[in-house]
Write a protein that holds these residues in place. Structure first.
Motif, PDB file in Angstrom:
ATOM      1  N   ASN A 115       0.812  -1.215   0.000  1.00  0.00           N
ATOM      2  CA  ASN A 115       0.000   0.000   0.000  1.00  0.00           C
ATOM      3  C   ASN A 115       0.847   1.267   0.000  1.00  0.00           C
ATOM      4  O   ASN A 115       0.431   2.295  -0.536  1.00  0.00           O
ATOM      5  N   ARG A 116       2.023   1.194   0.588  1.00  0.00           N
ATOM      6  CA  ARG A 116       2.889   2.385   0.616  1.00  0.00           C
ATOM      7  C   ARG A 116       3.222   2.838  -0.802  1.00  0.00           C
ATOM      8  O   ARG A 116       3.116   4.026  -1.134  1.00  0.00           O
ATOM      9  N   GLU A 117       3.629   1.891  -1.652  1.00  0.00           N
ATOM     10  CA  GLU A 117       3.985   2.237  -3.028  1.00  0.00           C
ATOM     11  C   GLU A 117       2.756   2.661  -3.841  1.00  0.00           C
ATOM     12  O   GLU A 117       2.847   3.512  -4.720  1.00  0.00           O
ATOM     13  N   LYS A 118       1.599   2.039  -3.546  1.00  0.00           N
ATOM     14  CA  LYS A 118       0.375   2.443  -4.247  1.00  0.00           C
ATOM     15  C   LYS A 118       0.017   3.885  -3.910  1.00  0.00           C
ATOM     16  O   LYS A 118      -0.372   4.667  -4.791  1.00  0.00           O
ATOM     17  N   GLU A 119       0.159   4.235  -2.639  1.00  0.00           N
ATOM     18  CA  GLU A 119      -0.112   5.618  -2.227  1.00  0.00           C
ATOM     19  C   GLU A 119       0.884   6.574  -2.883  1.00  0.00           C
ATOM     20  O   GLU A 119       0.513   7.645  -3.370  1.00  0.00           O
ATOM     21  N   MET A 120       2.152   6.186  -2.916  1.00  0.00           N
ATOM     22  CA  MET A 120       3.178   7.031  -3.541  1.00  0.00           C
ATOM     23  C   MET A 120       2.909   7.218  -5.028  1.00  0.00           C
ATOM     24  O   MET A 120       3.120   8.314  -5.579  1.00  0.00           O
ATOM     25  N   ALA A 121       2.417   6.164  -5.683  1.00  0.00           N
ATOM     26  CA  ALA A 121       2.110   6.268  -7.119  1.00  0.00           C
ATOM     27  C   ALA A 121       0.991   7.264  -7.359  1.00  0.00           C
ATOM     28  O   ALA A 121       1.059   8.094  -8.290  1.00  0.00           O
ATOM     29  N   SER A 122      -0.057   7.217  -6.529  1.00  0.00           N
ATOM     30  CA  SER A 122      -1.166   8.167  -6.691  1.00  0.00           C
ATOM     31  C   SER A 122      -0.725   9.594  -6.408  1.00  0.00           C
ATOM     32  O   SER A 122      -1.117  10.530  -7.100  1.00  0.00           O
ATOM     33  N   VAL A 123       0.116   9.771  -5.386  1.00  0.00           N
ATOM     34  CA  VAL A 123       0.622  11.109  -5.064  1.00  0.00           C
ATOM     35  C   VAL A 123       1.465  11.648  -6.217  1.00  0.00           C
ATOM     36  O   VAL A 123       1.346  12.819  -6.606  1.00  0.00           O
ATOM     37  N   LEU A 124       2.326  10.795  -6.778  1.00  0.00           N
ATOM     38  CA  LEU A 124       3.158  11.224  -7.908  1.00  0.00           C
ATOM     39  C   LEU A 124       2.296  11.605  -9.103  1.00  0.00           C
ATOM     40  O   LEU A 124       2.540  12.628  -9.768  1.00  0.00           O
ATOM     41  N   LEU A 125       1.266  10.804  -9.366  1.00  0.00           N
ATOM     42  CA  LEU A 125       0.392  11.068 -10.507  1.00  0.00           C
ATOM     43  C   LEU A 125      -0.298  12.421 -10.375  1.00  0.00           C
ATOM     44  O   LEU A 125      -0.458  13.156 -11.360  1.00  0.00           O
ATOM     45  N   SER A 126      -0.705  12.767  -9.157  1.00  0.00           N
ATOM     46  CA  SER A 126      -1.390  14.049  -8.951  1.00  0.00           C
ATOM     47  C   SER A 126      -0.418  15.223  -8.909  1.00  0.00           C
ATOM     48  O   SER A 126      -0.825  16.377  -9.067  1.00  0.00           O
ATOM     49  N   SER A 127       0.891  14.936  -8.706  1.00  0.00           N
ATOM     50  CA  SER A 127       1.881  16.015  -8.581  1.00  0.00           C
ATOM     51  C   SER A 127       2.556  16.366  -9.902  1.00  0.00           C
ATOM     52  O   SER A 127       3.187  17.427 -10.011  1.00  0.00           O
ATOM     53  N   LEU A 128       2.469  15.487 -10.897  1.00  0.00           N
ATOM     54  CA  LEU A 128       3.178  15.719 -12.162  1.00  0.00           C
ATOM     55  C   LEU A 128       2.412  16.627 -13.121  1.00  0.00           C
ATOM     56  O   LEU A 128       2.984  17.115 -14.105  1.00  0.00           O
ATOM     57  N   PHE A 129       1.109  16.816 -12.874  1.00  0.00           N
ATOM     58  CA  PHE A 129       0.259  17.671 -13.730  1.00  0.00           C
ATOM     59  C   PHE A 129       0.363  17.260 -15.201  1.00  0.00           C
ATOM     60  O   PHE A 129       0.593  18.087 -16.095  1.00  0.00           O
ATOM     61  N   LEU A 130       0.214  15.957 -15.445  1.00  0.00           N
ATOM     62  CA  LEU A 130       0.256  15.453 -16.825  1.00  0.00           C
ATOM     63  C   LEU A 130      -1.036  15.813 -17.543  1.00  0.00           C
ATOM     64  O   LEU A 130      -2.097  15.933 -16.919  1.00  0.00           O
ATOM     65  N   PRO A 131      -0.991  15.972 -18.864  1.00  0.00           N
ATOM     66  CA  PRO A 131      -2.235  16.232 -19.615  1.00  0.00           C
ATOM     67  C   PRO A 131      -3.238  15.098 -19.395  1.00  0.00           C
ATOM     68  O   PRO A 131      -2.858  13.919 -19.370  1.00  0.00           O
ATOM     69  N   ALA A 132      -4.501  15.461 -19.237  1.00  0.00           N
ATOM     70  CA  ALA A 132      -5.526  14.455 -18.944  1.00  0.00           C
ATOM     71  C   ALA A 132      -5.600  13.389 -20.028  1.00  0.00           C
ATOM     72  O   ALA A 132      -5.820  12.207 -19.738  1.00  0.00           O
ATOM     73  N   ASP A 133      -5.404  13.775 -21.278  1.00  0.00           N
ATOM     74  CA  ASP A 133      -5.477  12.806 -22.378  1.00  0.00           C
ATOM     75  C   ASP A 133      -4.395  11.735 -22.244  1.00  0.00           C
ATOM     76  O   ASP A 133      -4.629  10.555 -22.551  1.00  0.00           O
ATOM     77  N   ASP A 134      -3.214  12.148 -21.794  1.00  0.00           N
ATOM     78  CA  ASP A 134      -2.130  11.169 -21.613  1.00  0.00           C
ATOM     79  C   ASP A 134      -2.458  10.192 -20.484  1.00  0.00           C
ATOM     80  O   ASP A 134      -2.168   8.995 -20.575  1.00  0.00           O
ATOM     81  N   VAL A 135      -3.058  10.723 -19.410  1.00  0.00           N
ATOM     82  CA  VAL A 135      -3.440   9.854 -18.306  1.00  0.00           C
ATOM     83  C   VAL A 135      -4.535   8.888 -18.748  1.00  0.00           C
ATOM     84  O   VAL A 135      -4.521   7.700 -18.400  1.00  0.00           O
TER      85      VAL A 135
END
Length: 726
Positions: free
Chosen positions: A482-502
Motif C-alpha cells: 500500500n505504501r507504493e500504491k499511495e506514492m504512485a497516486s501522489v506522484l500522478l497528482s503532482s506531475l500535472f500530466l495532460p488528462a489525455d495522456d493519463v
C-alpha cells in the motif's frame, strides 16, 4: 386411548418404532426401548415394546411358569427398579439409552421382519465412532504426505459410504484451523474425491453439517465466518456444490446463527465479486505456480495434440481445465499463428476456433483480442513466414465471412513495418528507463527528480511518453504494498500530466489487465481504485471515465468491470475521504487523515483569519496544507455564504485568487456554488435577498472566467421567470 393389560396397540407400536428408527446417530447416542421393570413387586422382563405382562394368578402353583411369563427368555435384570422412570400402569422409559434391547419371539406383538429391518442402534453408533477415528487419521496423514490417491484408497477401504459426509466435515474443520497450505490441500482433495470416492449427496450433507456447526466452530476458530465462507465459495467454483445450496440453507437456518453470516459472506463477499473464480482459486496460493509461461506452454501443447488427433472434444476439455477464460486470446493467437506456419492444418485450426466461438467457450472479445495481438506482431512473423501479412489478411477475411470474427473492430494491416519497428525500439528503451525512474522514486520519494527525468525524455521522438509512464507506474505499484500504491497516486497528482495522456495510460493498463490478472488476481479492484483516486485527486475529470469506457464494449469485458467498480466507489457516501485514504495515506501528507468535521473547522478558521488579516499567500498555503483537493468545494461554499451574509468582498477576492492560481479547480468551484444553491431556501430565512445575490455572484464568476458559462443556466432562468430573484 385404552391400555390393555400386557399389550400395546398398533398405533402405539408404530409410534415407538418411528421414534427409535428416526434417531440421528450423529446427534444422540444409540437409542433403544427401555426394558425397565414396571412393578416394584416383581422383577418381570418386558417385551421390546415395553409392555408388561400380568403376574401369575393366585390360583397358579408357585414356581410353575405361565404361558406368557418371560423370565425364561431374558437374563435377570440387576438394575434399580423402574430404571428411574415408569411405574405401575405406565410404559416406563420410552426412549432409554441403556443397552438391553432384545426381541422376544414369544411376545404377542412380535414381528419377525423387524429382526432384519432394524440394525442395532448401538452397533450404528459404534460404527460411526470408529469411522470418526479413522477419518481423522486419514486427514492428518494426508496433510503430512499430500498424497491424494492414498487418501482416496484409505477412505474407500473403510467401506462406509453413508458416513462420508462426516469425512467432508472433518477434513474442512481441521483445515480451517491450519495454514493456507492445508486449506488449499483440503479443497484439492475434496475436488478429487467428489463423485469418485464420495457421492455428491454426501458432499452436500457434509457442508450442511459444517454450516450448522458454525456457532460451535467459531469458539475455537475466530475467523470461522470468513474461512468457511471461502470453502463454500471454492466448492461452488470447483463445481462440487450447487449455487442453490446457499439460498436453501439460508432459508433453513435460524436468523441469528453464524451459519447465515457464513452463507452471506460466501455469496456477497466472494461469489459476486468480479473475476471471483480466479480470486477464490488463488486465495490460498493454489495457483501460484500457474505463471503466464506455464499457461502458454499448456496452450501450445493442447493445440499440437489437436492438430495431430483432430479431437475437438478433448481440446475443449483441456481448454476448460486451464480455467483462464480471461486468457483465451492466447489460444486464438497461437492457433492462428500455427495456421499461418502450417498451412495444411489451417482448416482444422480455424474449425476449432469457429466451433469454440459458436459454443461460447471463447467469447467474441477474446477472439478479437487474439487477432489484434497477431496484427501487432505480424512484422516479426514476417521474418519466419513469407507473406505473413497477406496470409493473415486471408484468414481474417475467412473468419469474418463465417461470422465468428468482427473484422471492423480490428486494427489496420497497412502500417509501415520500418516505422513501427523504430517506434517499438524507442518504446522498449523508454520502458526500461521508466522502470528505473519509478523504482528509484519508491526508494527516495523525490517527486522533483521524477519530473525532471520525464521532461528530458519528452524531447525524444516518442509520442506516448506520459501514457507509457502512467501505465508503468501503476503496474509496478499494483505489485507492491500500500505504501507504493499511495506514492504512485501522489506522484500522478503532482506531475500535472495532460488528462489525455493519463486517459491513454489507463486504457493501456486495462488492455493488458488480462495478462496482469495471472500474477495479480485482484487487478480489477486495484485498477478501479487507482482510477477513482485519479478522479478524486482531479487528475482526471468524471467525464474521462466515459471516454475510457467507450473503448471497452461488452458488459463482461475487464474494462467495463473496472469502470463499473470505479463509479460505484465514487458514488458511495463520503467517497472522496474514503478513496483518498484507501491505501492509508492522506493526500500525500504523512500525518493521519482528519475527520470531515475537523476539516470543516480548519476551513472556517482559515477563512476567518483571511477576513481579518487579508494575507492571500498564507490562506493559499493553509488550503494546500489541508491535502484534500476533493474537499475544496467546502471552501467555496463557506466563502460564498459569508460573502452573501456579510456582503464582504474580501473573501470573493480569495476565491478569484485561488481560481487564477489553480489552487481550486473549476470543477470544485462549480460544486461549491452548487452546494450554496441547494441551501438557498434556508439561507433566505436570514438573508432575504440571498437568491438575488447568489445569481449576481454566479454571473460575476462566469464573467471573470472561473465558473463555467453553463452553470445552473436553466435553474436560474426558471428562478427569474418565477420572480424569485426580485
Amino acid at each position: 386411548m385404552e391400555y390393555k393389560d400386557g399389550f400395546v396397540s398398533k398405533v402405539q407400536r408404530k409410534l415407538v418404532r418411528s421414534l427409535s428408527e428416526s434417531a440421528d446417530p450423529l446427534t444422540v447416542s444409540a437409542l433403544q426401548i427401555s426394558t425397565s421393570p414396571k412393578s416394584p413387586r416383581s422383577p418381570k422382563s418386558y417385551s421390546k415394546h415395553g409392555s408388561s405382562r400380568a403376574s401369575p394368578s393366585k390360583g397358579s402353583p408357585r414356581g410353575s411358569p405361565r404361558k406368557y411369563d418371560r423370565r425364561q427368555h431374558s437374563p435377570r435384570d440387576g438394575r434399580p427398579k423402574k430404571g428411574g422412570c415408569g411405574g405401575k400402569g405406565t410404559w416406563g422409559g420410552l426412549l432409554d439409552t441403556e443397552d438391553n434391547y432384545f426381541i422376544d419371539p414369544n411376545d404377542p406383538n412380535y414381528d419377525s421382519t423387524e429382526e432384519y429391518e432394524r440394525p442395532s442402534a448401538k452397533k450404528s453408533a459404534g460404527d460411526l465412532d470408529e469411522f470418526k477415528k479413522k477419518a481423522t487419521i486419514i486427514v492428518e496423514e494426508y496433510f503430512a504426505t499430500d498424497d491424494v490417491l492414498s487418501a482416496a484408497n484409505e477412505l474407500r477401504e473403510l467401506r462406509k459410504p453413508n458416513y462420508n459426509y462426516y469425512f467432508v466435515k472433518k477434513l474442512i474443520s481441521i483445515a480451517m484451523d491450519r495454514h493456507d497450505k492445508e486449506k488449499e490441500m483440503a479443497a484439492v482433495l475434496l475436488s478429487a474425491l467428489y463423485a469418485d470416492a464420495i457421492d455428491p449427496p454426501q458432499v452436500y450433507r457434509g457442508f450442511i453439517k459444517l454450516v450448522e456447526s458454525a456457532d460451535d466452530l467459531i469458539v475455537d476458530i475466530p475467523d470461522t465466518v470468513d474461512v468457511l465462507a471461502l470453502f463454500i465459495a471454492r466448492a461452488v467454483v470447483d463445481d462440487i456444490l450447487p449455487p442453490a445450496f446457499l439460498k436453501k440453507q439460508m432459508a433453513a437456518l435460524p436468523k441469528e446463527s453464524k451459519g447465515i453470516e457464513v452463507l452471506k459472506r460466501a455469496e456477497k463477499g466472494y461469489l459476486e465479486a468480479p473475476l471471483h473464480a480466479e480470486i477464490i482459486e488463488r486465495r490460498w496460493g493454489g495457483s501460484k505456480n500457474k505463471t503466464v509461461e506455464d499457461v502458454k506452454v499448456r496452450i501450445n501443447n493442447l493445440l499440437i495434440e489437436y492438430v495431430v488427433s483432430g479431437d475437438k472434444k478433448e481440446a475443449f476439455r483441456c481448454t476448460n481445465d486451464l480455467k483462464v477464460p480471461f486468457f483465451h486470446h492466447e489460444i486464438v493467437k497461437r492457433a492462428v499463428t500455427m495456421a499461418m506456419e502450417r498451412r495444411q492444418a489451417e482448416g482444422r485450426l480455424l474449425g476449432l476456433l469457429k466451433e469454440a466461438s459458436e459454443e461460447g467457450l471463447i467469447n467474441a472479445s477474446q477472439i478479437t483480442k487474439g487477432f489484434g495481438r497477431i496484427i501487432d506482431t505480424v512484422d516479426d512473423l514476417s521474418l519466419d513466414i513469407p507473406n505473413a501479412r497477406g496470409i493473415l489478411h486471408s484468414l481474417i477475411s475467412k473468419a469474418a465471412s463465417e461470422g465468428w470474427l468482427c473484422a471492423s473492430s480490428l486494427k489496420s494491416l497497412s502500417s509501415e513495418p520500418e516505422k513501427r519497428l523504430l517506434e517499438d525500439t524507442d518504446t522498449k528503451l523508454f520502458k526500461m528507463k521508466a522502470q528505473s525512474i519509478i523504482q528509484e522514486y519508491f526508494l527516495s520519494g523525490d517527486i522533483l527528480e521524477v519530473s525532471g527525468c520525464l521532461e528530458s525524455e519528452k524531447k525524444s521522438s516518442l509520442n506516448e511518453v506520459n501514457a507509457i509512464f502512467v501505465k508503468r507506474l501503476i503496474t509496478l505499484a499494483m505489485d507492491r504494498k500500500n505504501r507504493e500504491k499511495e506514492m504512485a497516486s501522489v506522484l500522478l497528482s503532482s506531475l500535472f500530466l495532460p488528462a489525455d495522456d493519463v486517459v491513454n495510460g489507463f486504457v493501456m493498463l486495462i488492455e493488458s489487465a488480462d495478462d496482469t490478472a495471472l500474477d495479480n488476481p485482484v487487478v480489477v479492484e486495484d485498477l478501479a481504485m487507482f482510477l477513482a483516486r485519479a478522479v478524486v485527486d482531479e487528475v482526471l475529470a468524471p467525464q474521462h471515465l466515459e471516454e475510457i469506457g467507450s473503448q471497452f464494449l461488452g458488459a463482461e469485458s475487464i474494462g467495463s468491470k473496472v469502470l463499473q467498480m470505479a463509479k460505484s466507489l465514487l458514488n458511495a457516501r463520503l467517497s472522496g475521504e474514503r478513496i483518498l485514504r484507501c491505501w492509508g495515506g492522506g493526500g500525500g501528507s504523512s500525518r493521519p487523515g482528519w475527520a470531515v468535521e475537523d476539516v470543516k473547522d480548519k476551513i472556517g478558521r482559515l477563512l476567518e483569519e483571511y477576513e481579518s488579516g487579508g494575507d492571500v499567500r498564507e490562506a493559499r498555503r493553509c488550503i494546500k496544507e489541508l491535502g484534500m483537493p476533493f474537499f475544496h468545494h467546502e471552501i467555496v461554499k463557506k466563502a460564498l455564504v459569508s460573502v452573501i451574509e456579510k456582503k464582504n468582498e474580501r473573501l470573493w477576492g480569495l476565491l478569484k485568487e485561488c481560481s487564477d492560481s489553480g489552487h481550486i479547480t473549476m470543477n470544485q468551484m462549480m460544486k461549491g456554488f452548487g452546494r450554496v444553491e441547494e441551501s438557498l431556501d434556508d439561507l433566505a430565512l436570514d438573508v432575504p435577498d440571498a437568491k438575488k445575490q447568489f445569481i449576481h455572484y454566479v454571473e460575476k464568476a462566469k464573467a471573470e472566467g472561473w465558473l463555467d458559462s453553463s452553470f445552473w443556466f436553466s435553474k436560474l432562468d426558471n428562478a427569474r421567470e418565477n420572480g424569485s430573484c426580485q
